[in-house]
Design a protein around this motif. Structure first.
Motif, short mmCIF file in Angstrom:
data_model
loop_
_atom_site.label_atom_id
_atom_site.label_comp_id
_atom_site.label_asym_id
_atom_site.label_seq_id
_atom_site.Cartn_x
_atom_site.Cartn_y
_atom_site.Cartn_z
N GLU A 291 0.81 -1.21 0.00
CA GLU A 291 0.00 0.00 0.00
C GLU A 291 0.85 1.27 0.00
O GLU A 291 0.44 2.31 -0.51
CB GLU A 291 -0.94 0.00 1.21
CG GLU A 291 -2.01 -1.10 1.15
CD GLU A 291 -2.95 -1.04 2.32
OE1 GLU A 291 -2.75 -0.16 3.19
OE2 GLU A 291 -3.89 -1.85 2.38
N LYS A 292 2.06 1.19 0.57
CA LYS A 292 2.93 2.36 0.64
C LYS A 292 3.75 2.55 -0.62
O LYS A 292 4.25 3.64 -0.88
CB LYS A 292 3.84 2.25 1.86
CG LYS A 292 3.10 2.22 3.19
CD LYS A 292 4.07 2.11 4.36
CE LYS A 292 3.31 2.08 5.69
NZ LYS A 292 4.25 1.96 6.84
N ASP A 293 3.91 1.48 -1.39
CA ASP A 293 4.70 1.54 -2.62
C ASP A 293 4.05 0.62 -3.65
O ASP A 293 4.21 -0.60 -3.60
CB ASP A 293 6.15 1.12 -2.35
CG ASP A 293 7.03 1.22 -3.59
OD1 ASP A 293 6.52 1.62 -4.65
OD2 ASP A 293 8.23 0.90 -3.49
#
Length: 294
Positions: free
Chosen positions: A178-180
């Motif tokens: 979700e962050k990358d």
């Protein structure tokens, strides 16, 4: 023999030329193994599934429910505004769903079921309906085939029943960090296939539970109909712990045959709170005719 050897030598001689001329390499997204992979036996997985199911007797949930209708057959999808409301569930099969109209806050829908029979009241449409859990005459409008059992069976993942047998297989799925979004994680999973007791050499698949091996929790459940087609797919995410019981705070219910989906986002959850009988009673005004659904 010499002819066969000559043919073999000729083919081997052509291989470098063929591969050099005809191969083509393209760039594909690169994946990486999951940081954590947990192991479990079939007995351990069944024990965990049963413990989670048995550990929940009631559900009192504040929810947001979004409906998407349509799909490939219709060539388009329609997404409707989210409805806020409540879901009450009490074993063995009691269910009540109350939803409110977006922005206005007035009552949009009230539905109750005891697992066998259900009633629904839609005040804005001045419409009341009742029926049984079985759909005997499917409607062309898939949403009209929605029955409370679809929601009940998607909220809770049942364990192995006495009249079923089970098999265990393994697979993998690709997850996006979700962050990358470019970080693709390859996660192994366990697939528990529940089958009805075989009739001779034929066994019918009832459900398949897909368990992620980063946390050993179900991320998907496929429910099959009597004809061997998937009638419901439920996807689970955003688990939170309530005491010793993990529960998904987001559940997406997909009905592929009826071409609609429900996204249930739980904003507040209380497990195993006593629910009274009157919380599963639906009173429809006497002036409103009740339509019977087959």
């Amino acid at each position: 023999m010499r002819i066969k050897q000559a043919v073999a030598v000729s083919l081997l001689g052509l291989a470098p030329a063929l591969t050099g001329c005809l191969t083509h390499t393209r760039i594909v997204p690169k994946t990486r193994p999951a940081d954590v992979v947990l192991d479990a036996t079939l007995d351990q997985l069944l024990t965990q599934v049963s413990a989670r199911f048995d550990g929940i007797q009631t559900i009192n949930a504040s929810v947001e429910i979004a409906v998407t209708k349509g799909g490939g057959r219709e060539g388009h999808e329609t997404r409707y505004p989210s409805f806020s409301g409540y879901i009450f569930l009490r074993k063995p099969q009691d269910l009540r769903v109350l939803l409110r109209v977006p922005i206005l806050g007035s009552q949009a829908l009230d539905m109750v079921s005891d697992g066998k029979n259900w009633k629904i009241w839609i005040p804005r449409e001045h419409l009341a309906m009742k029926g049984t859990s079985e759909v005997t005459k499917p409607s062309q409008n898939g949403l009209e085939n929605l029955r409370p059992a679809v929601i009940f069976d998607s909220l809770l993942v049942h364990g192995l029943r006495p009249d079923q047998v089970v098999s265990l297989t393994q697979d993998t799925r690709i997850l996006t960090n979700e962050k990358d979004k470019k970080d693709l994680v390859e996660e192994p999973d366990y697939d528990l296939e529940f089958l009805a007791q075989p009739a001779g050499q034929i066994a019918h698949t009832v459900r398949v539970i897909h368990v992620g091996r980063t946390n050993l929790l179900p991320y998907q459940q496929d429910i099959y109909g009597p004809e061997g087609t998937v009638v419901t797919r439920a996807f689970y995410s955003n688990y939170q712990k309530f005491g010793d019981t993990p529960f998904p705070m987001k559940i997406v219910i997909v009905r592929p045959q009826d071409q609609y989906s429900l996204t249930v986002t739980i904003t507040k959850l209380t497990l195993n709170q006593k629910l009274e009988d009157d919380q599963f009673e639906l009173r429809i005004p006497d002036t409103v005719p009740i339509k019977t659904m087959d």
